[in-house]
Design an enzyme around this catalytic site. Structure first.
Site, PDB file in Angstrom:
ATOM      1  N   GLU A 277       3.064 -79.074  75.412  1.00 38.33           N
ATOM      2  CA  GLU A 277       2.762 -80.326  74.714  1.00 38.33           C
ATOM      3  C   GLU A 277       3.959 -81.256  74.862  1.00 38.33           C
ATOM      4  OE1 GLU A 277       0.173 -80.236  70.692  1.00 38.33           O
ATOM      5  OE2 GLU A 277       1.683 -78.672  70.746  1.00 38.33           O
TER       6      GLU A 277
ATOM      7  N   HIS B 186       7.222 -79.086  73.930  1.00 42.83           N
ATOM      8  CA  HIS B 186       6.752 -77.918  73.172  1.00 42.83           C
ATOM      9  C   HIS B 186       6.056 -76.892  74.073  1.00 42.83           C
ATOM     10  CE1 HIS B 186       3.916 -76.149  69.942  1.00 42.83           C
ATOM     11  NE2 HIS B 186       5.055 -75.513  69.924  1.00 42.83           N
TER      12      HIS B 186
ATOM     13  N   ASN C  48      -0.683 -76.497  66.976  1.00 43.64           N
ATOM     14  CA  ASN C  48      -0.398 -75.848  65.693  1.00 43.64           C
ATOM     15  C   ASN C  48      -1.111 -76.497  64.512  1.00 43.64           C
ATOM     16  OD1 ASN C  48       1.220 -73.567  66.320  1.00 43.64           O
ATOM     17  ND2 ASN C  48       2.775 -75.009  67.015  1.00 43.64           N
TER      18      ASN C  48
ATOM     19  N   SER D 261       7.871 -76.723  66.735  1.00 42.71           N
ATOM     20  CA  SER D 261       6.423 -76.545  66.640  1.00 42.71           C
ATOM     21  C   SER D 261       5.799 -77.558  65.700  1.00 42.71           C
ATOM     22  CB  SER D 261       6.112 -75.155  66.080  1.00 42.71           C
ATOM     23  OG  SER D 261       6.694 -74.171  66.884  1.00 42.71           O
TER      24      SER D 261
END
Ligand SMILES: NC(=O)c1ccc[n+]([C@@H]2O[C@H](COP(=O)([O-])OP(=O)(O)OC[C@H]3O[C@@H](n4cnc5c(N)ncnc54)[C@H](O)[C@@H]3O)[C@@H](O)[C@H]2O)c1
Length: 291
Positions: free
Chosen positions: A152, A140, A190, A119
């Site tokens: 991602e 991701h 994130n 992450s």
């Protein structure tokens, strides 16, 4: 490059979701964990989750059977060597991830692409410690993997175009949507989401609101489908803390300092839903706020 066999490292909440969607899309998946019980639990969870899709008519009983038959498990990481693509989804700790890649390297086929579902950790740094930084990237997924549309894709500084294209091909075969992010701490989702969650924990820590009032405020006042503390429990408080530490260390800005209350919950082992206790207690019929 034609990807047929995929190795997934880590059978936690992300590893089981990733295995689920890959197997349904027709990939052969070899799932690894250091913990044999985590592998057994992942198989049970995958079966249950695909069955839910069958009952909704989204997947046929035959497709379910075929998907489950494509999944195998192993506690021996080195057995993932001959796969075409490895997706590492183990605990969010850089030392663990380095150790996994170091163990895998001598057993990997020449063409194998290595990826991490991290992450927040630097893809370039993880890649640099391998023999194939050009065939290494960030892959991701979002939680829960079967429901979330976005993946991602993060290029390290050395990632080559065929590697990117091969991973994009997998995302497309999963009928998901890829967003390209540059390799800076916590990437896009994130970088934005985690400071909001951390701020919600500060809001609790400073007594501005209770767990319920903070979650209700963001649900009803900002139209978020889940409150930030509920979401933190869902993600895992250890993962949230690890991401805040990466942002804090990597961007050297005090605005990213993890809330001491988040650290305290992690120290207590109250990591959220996966252990049935976090900002809420999930051991009864309905979640009860712990503050
Ligand atoms: N939880 C989320 O919402 C979320 C979302 C996107 C990405 N991620 C990332 O996915 C990764 C996994 O997160 P998670 O939520 O599934 O964690 P988790 O705690 O549910 O599972 C981690 C699993 O990794 C296993 N593991 C630990 N060391 C290992 C090793 N050396 N070899 C093999 N397996 C090992 C553990 O036994 C455990 O089963 C992390 O990098 C995290 O940042 C998490």
């Amino acid at each position: 490059m034609d990807i047929k066999r995929i190795g997934v490292v880590g059978a936690g909440q992300m590893g089981n979701g990733i295995t689920h969607v890959l197997a349904l899309a027709g990939y052969d998946v070899l799932l690894n964990d250091i913990n044999a019980e985590a592998l057994d639990a992942a198989l049970v969870r995958i079966e249950k989750n695909i069955e839910r899709q069958v009952s909704k008519g989204a997947v046929s009983a035959d497709e379910k059977k075929a998907a489950l038959s494509r999944i195998s498990t192993t506690v021996e990481l080195t057995e993932l060597g001959p796969t075409d693509l490895v997706i590492e989804a183990a605990t969010e700790r850089e030392d663990i991830k380095h150790q996994i890649f170091a163990t895998l390297l001598p057993h990997l086929a020449e063409h194998t692409i290595l990826t991490s579902n991290t992450s927040s950790i630097s893809i370039t740094r993880l890649a640099a410690a391998t023999d194939r930084p050009e065939r290494f990237m960030g892959f991701h997924f979002m939680n829960p993997v079967p429901l979330m549309q976005l993946v991602e894709l993060i290029r390290g500084i050395a990632t080559d175009q065929p590697t990117y294209d091969a991973c994009l091909g997998v995302v497309e075969r999963l009928n998901k949507t890829a967003a390209s992010a540059e390799d800076f701490p916590a990437f896009i989702v994130n970088r934005i989401l985690m400071p909001m969650i951390n701020e919600a924990v500060y809001t609790l820590y400073e007594g501005v609101g209770s767990v319920s009032s903070i979650d209700q405020s963001l649900k009803l006042g900002a139209n978020h489908p889940m409150g930030p503390l509920e979401l933190a429990d869902f993600i895992g408080l250890d993962t949230c803390l690890a991401i805040m530490n990466v942002l804090h260390d990597g961007l050297a800005d005090t605005k990213y300092r993890p809330c001491p209350l988040l650290t305290k919950y992690v120290e207590a082992g109250w990591l959220g839903r996966k252990v049935k206790r976090g900002f809420y207690d999930y051991r009864g019929d309905v979640p009860v706020p712990t503050r």
